[in-house]
Design a protein around this motif. Sequence first.
Motif, PDB file in Angstrom:
ATOM      1  N   PHE A 139       0.814  -1.216   0.000  1.00 14.79           N
ATOM      2  CA  PHE A 139       0.000   0.000   0.000  1.00 14.79           C
ATOM      3  C   PHE A 139       0.847   1.266   0.000  1.00 14.79           C
ATOM      4  O   PHE A 139       0.412   2.302  -0.523  1.00 14.79           O
ATOM      5  CB  PHE A 139      -1.001  -0.025   1.157  1.00 14.79           C
ATOM      6  CG  PHE A 139      -2.110  -1.014   0.913  1.00 14.79           C
ATOM      7  CD1 PHE A 139      -3.125  -0.717   0.018  1.00 14.79           C
ATOM      8  CD2 PHE A 139      -2.113  -2.248   1.532  1.00 14.79           C
ATOM      9  CE1 PHE A 139      -4.136  -1.633  -0.243  1.00 14.79           C
ATOM     10  CE2 PHE A 139      -3.119  -3.166   1.284  1.00 14.79           C
ATOM     11  CZ  PHE A 139      -4.133  -2.864   0.400  1.00 14.79           C
ATOM     12  N   THR A 162      -4.052  -3.986  -6.468  1.00 17.13           N
ATOM     13  CA  THR A 162      -3.318  -5.021  -5.746  1.00 17.13           C
ATOM     14  C   THR A 162      -3.381  -6.288  -6.579  1.00 17.13           C
ATOM     15  O   THR A 162      -4.451  -6.734  -6.971  1.00 17.13           O
ATOM     16  CB  THR A 162      -3.920  -5.269  -4.354  1.00 17.13           C
ATOM     17  OG1 THR A 162      -5.272  -5.729  -4.474  1.00 17.13           O
ATOM     18  CG2 THR A 162      -3.908  -3.995  -3.528  1.00 17.13           C
ATOM     19  N   CYS A 193      -3.320  -8.873  -3.238  1.00 16.21           N
ATOM     20  CA  CYS A 193      -3.172  -8.674  -1.807  1.00 16.21           C
ATOM     21  C   CYS A 193      -3.380 -10.013  -1.116  1.00 16.21           C
ATOM     22  O   CYS A 193      -4.390 -10.683  -1.329  1.00 16.21           O
ATOM     23  CB  CYS A 193      -4.209  -7.659  -1.318  1.00 16.21           C
ATOM     24  SG  CYS A 193      -4.164  -7.350   0.467  1.00 16.21           S
ATOM     25  N   THR A 228      -6.500  -3.480   6.941  1.00 17.66           N
ATOM     26  CA  THR A 228      -6.496  -3.559   5.484  1.00 17.66           C
ATOM     27  C   THR A 228      -7.682  -2.818   4.893  1.00 17.66           C
ATOM     28  O   THR A 228      -7.567  -2.140   3.864  1.00 17.66           O
ATOM     29  CB  THR A 228      -6.486  -5.023   5.018  1.00 17.66           C
ATOM     30  OG1 THR A 228      -5.386  -5.699   5.628  1.00 17.66           O
ATOM     31  CG2 THR A 228      -6.353  -5.123   3.506  1.00 17.66           C
ATOM     32  N   VAL A 236      -7.213   0.171   2.117  1.00 21.78           N
ATOM     33  CA  VAL A 236      -7.872   0.168   0.811  1.00 21.78           C
ATOM     34  C   VAL A 236      -8.752   1.397   0.660  1.00 21.78           C
ATOM     35  O   VAL A 236      -8.725   2.081  -0.376  1.00 21.78           O
ATOM     36  CB  VAL A 236      -8.686  -1.125   0.621  1.00 21.78           C
ATOM     37  CG1 VAL A 236      -9.523  -1.049  -0.657  1.00 21.78           C
ATOM     38  CG2 VAL A 236      -7.767  -2.345   0.580  1.00 21.78           C
ATOM     39  N   ASP A 283      -8.313   4.505  -1.958  1.00 15.39           N
ATOM     40  CA  ASP A 283      -9.369   4.799  -2.918  1.00 15.39           C
ATOM     41  C   ASP A 283      -9.785   6.263  -2.841  1.00 15.39           C
ATOM     42  O   ASP A 283      -9.999   6.909  -3.870  1.00 15.39           O
ATOM     43  CB  ASP A 283     -10.566   3.879  -2.678  1.00 15.39           C
ATOM     44  CG  ASP A 283     -11.491   3.811  -3.874  1.00 15.39           C
ATOM     45  OD1 ASP A 283     -10.999   3.526  -4.989  1.00 15.39           O
ATOM     46  OD2 ASP A 283     -12.697   4.047  -3.709  1.00 15.39           O
ATOM     47  N   VAL A 299      -8.968   2.494  -7.360  1.00 15.05           N
ATOM     48  CA  VAL A 299      -8.414   1.254  -6.816  1.00 15.05           C
ATOM     49  C   VAL A 299      -9.139   0.033  -7.371  1.00 15.05           C
ATOM     50  O   VAL A 299     -10.368   0.008  -7.477  1.00 15.05           O
ATOM     51  CB  VAL A 299      -8.495   1.251  -5.276  1.00 15.05           C
ATOM     52  CG1 VAL A 299      -8.110  -0.107  -4.706  1.00 15.05           C
ATOM     53  CG2 VAL A 299      -7.595   2.336  -4.699  1.00 15.05           C
ATOM     54  N   PHE A 347      -9.090  -3.959  -6.180  1.00 20.42           N
ATOM     55  CA  PHE A 347      -8.624  -4.742  -5.045  1.00 20.42           C
ATOM     56  C   PHE A 347      -8.567  -6.218  -5.416  1.00 20.42           C
ATOM     57  O   PHE A 347      -9.535  -6.963  -5.275  1.00 20.42           O
ATOM     58  CB  PHE A 347      -9.538  -4.512  -3.843  1.00 20.42           C
ATOM     59  CG  PHE A 347      -9.052  -5.102  -2.547  1.00 20.42           C
ATOM     60  CD1 PHE A 347      -7.716  -5.032  -2.176  1.00 20.42           C
ATOM     61  CD2 PHE A 347      -9.941  -5.733  -1.687  1.00 20.42           C
ATOM     62  CE1 PHE A 347      -7.265  -5.580  -0.979  1.00 20.42           C
ATOM     63  CE2 PHE A 347      -9.511  -6.283  -0.481  1.00 20.42           C
ATOM     64  CZ  PHE A 347      -8.171  -6.201  -0.128  1.00 20.42           C
ATOM     65  N   VAL A 403      -7.419  -9.948  -4.754  1.00 26.91           N
ATOM     66  CA  VAL A 403      -7.163 -10.704  -3.533  1.00 26.91           C
ATOM     67  C   VAL A 403      -6.844 -12.151  -3.862  1.00 26.91           C
ATOM     68  O   VAL A 403      -7.309 -12.705  -4.865  1.00 26.91           O
ATOM     69  CB  VAL A 403      -8.373 -10.639  -2.567  1.00 26.91           C
ATOM     70  CG1 VAL A 403      -8.700  -9.199  -2.209  1.00 26.91           C
ATOM     71  CG2 VAL A 403      -9.606 -11.345  -3.146  1.00 26.91           C
ATOM     72  N   VAL A 421     -13.630  -6.060  -6.104  1.00 31.36           N
ATOM     73  CA  VAL A 421     -12.826  -7.127  -5.521  1.00 31.36           C
ATOM     74  C   VAL A 421     -12.595  -8.183  -6.600  1.00 31.36           C
ATOM     75  O   VAL A 421     -13.533  -8.844  -7.050  1.00 31.36           O
ATOM     76  CB  VAL A 421     -13.516  -7.746  -4.297  1.00 31.36           C
ATOM     77  CG1 VAL A 421     -12.691  -8.914  -3.747  1.00 31.36           C
ATOM     78  CG2 VAL A 421     -13.732  -6.694  -3.206  1.00 31.36           C
TER      79      VAL A 421
END
Length: 280
Positions: free
Chosen positions: A63, A80, A83, A93, A97, A101, A108, A110, A112, A177
Amino acid sequence: MKVGIAMFPADFAIRPDELARAVEERGFESLFLPEHTHLPAGERTRREVGELPPHFSHTHDLFVALTYAAAATSELKVATGICLVPQRDPLTTAKAVASLDVLSGGRVLFGVGAGWISEELENHGTEPSRRWAVLAERVKAMREIWGNEVAEFHGEHVDFGPVRSWPKPRQSPHPPVLVGGSGPRVARRVLDFGDEWMPHAGMPLDELSGRIAELRRAGRAVGRAHVPVTVFGAEPDPAGLEGLREVGVDRVVLYAPPADGAEVKGFLDSVAPLVERFRG
């Protein structure tokens, strides 16, 4: 089809801010940064995964690096990729995030994943066999934090009170996500706690096509009109990328070498024509 770049943000490579400017200047849509907090140095990890390149243990904090990338650009999506959520506290976290953002103006993505180096997971207190269950609960808990003035979560792996946490993400209801992985349960995971699927490159095209169709059928059945798909680590081969576009891939991410500025910018120059070729 959108084209993004990924690079391990190693401390011996081009700086994240310089990298991000170079990526944005050449028209790429996004910059994905992977993470590893450390690389276990014992014999067990060497036996299990072999000798990994130095950039696995030399990465900047995810980050911090993404904040430098966001501050140096104006339109580039900062992502990421991925992440390692089972190695991170969900409360801290979620705040990282959301802060990124807000400060980036809602740029962003994200991504994962559950991790794959057993000893690294264990050093963070996560049993490797439970990593996917931990990932699911932590992402669900973060979604609760992002979406509610007062949030709480009670699960097997995450359990906290009513809490207040700001800032809330700029994007509504939160940054997308992107769920990494290619296992047999990944479609269920995407629909359970994710927004998009991000398989790694290398799956045969026929198999990928069938799995995308299956995922999108399942998504429509629960009211998801279109589940986006990003192929991570794609080869910069126009014919191969055309095949990915034809089977419904929305974004491809190309790996840049973790190297000095001259080498990385040379790579970016060589693949930049793909941006215009696959735009739209």
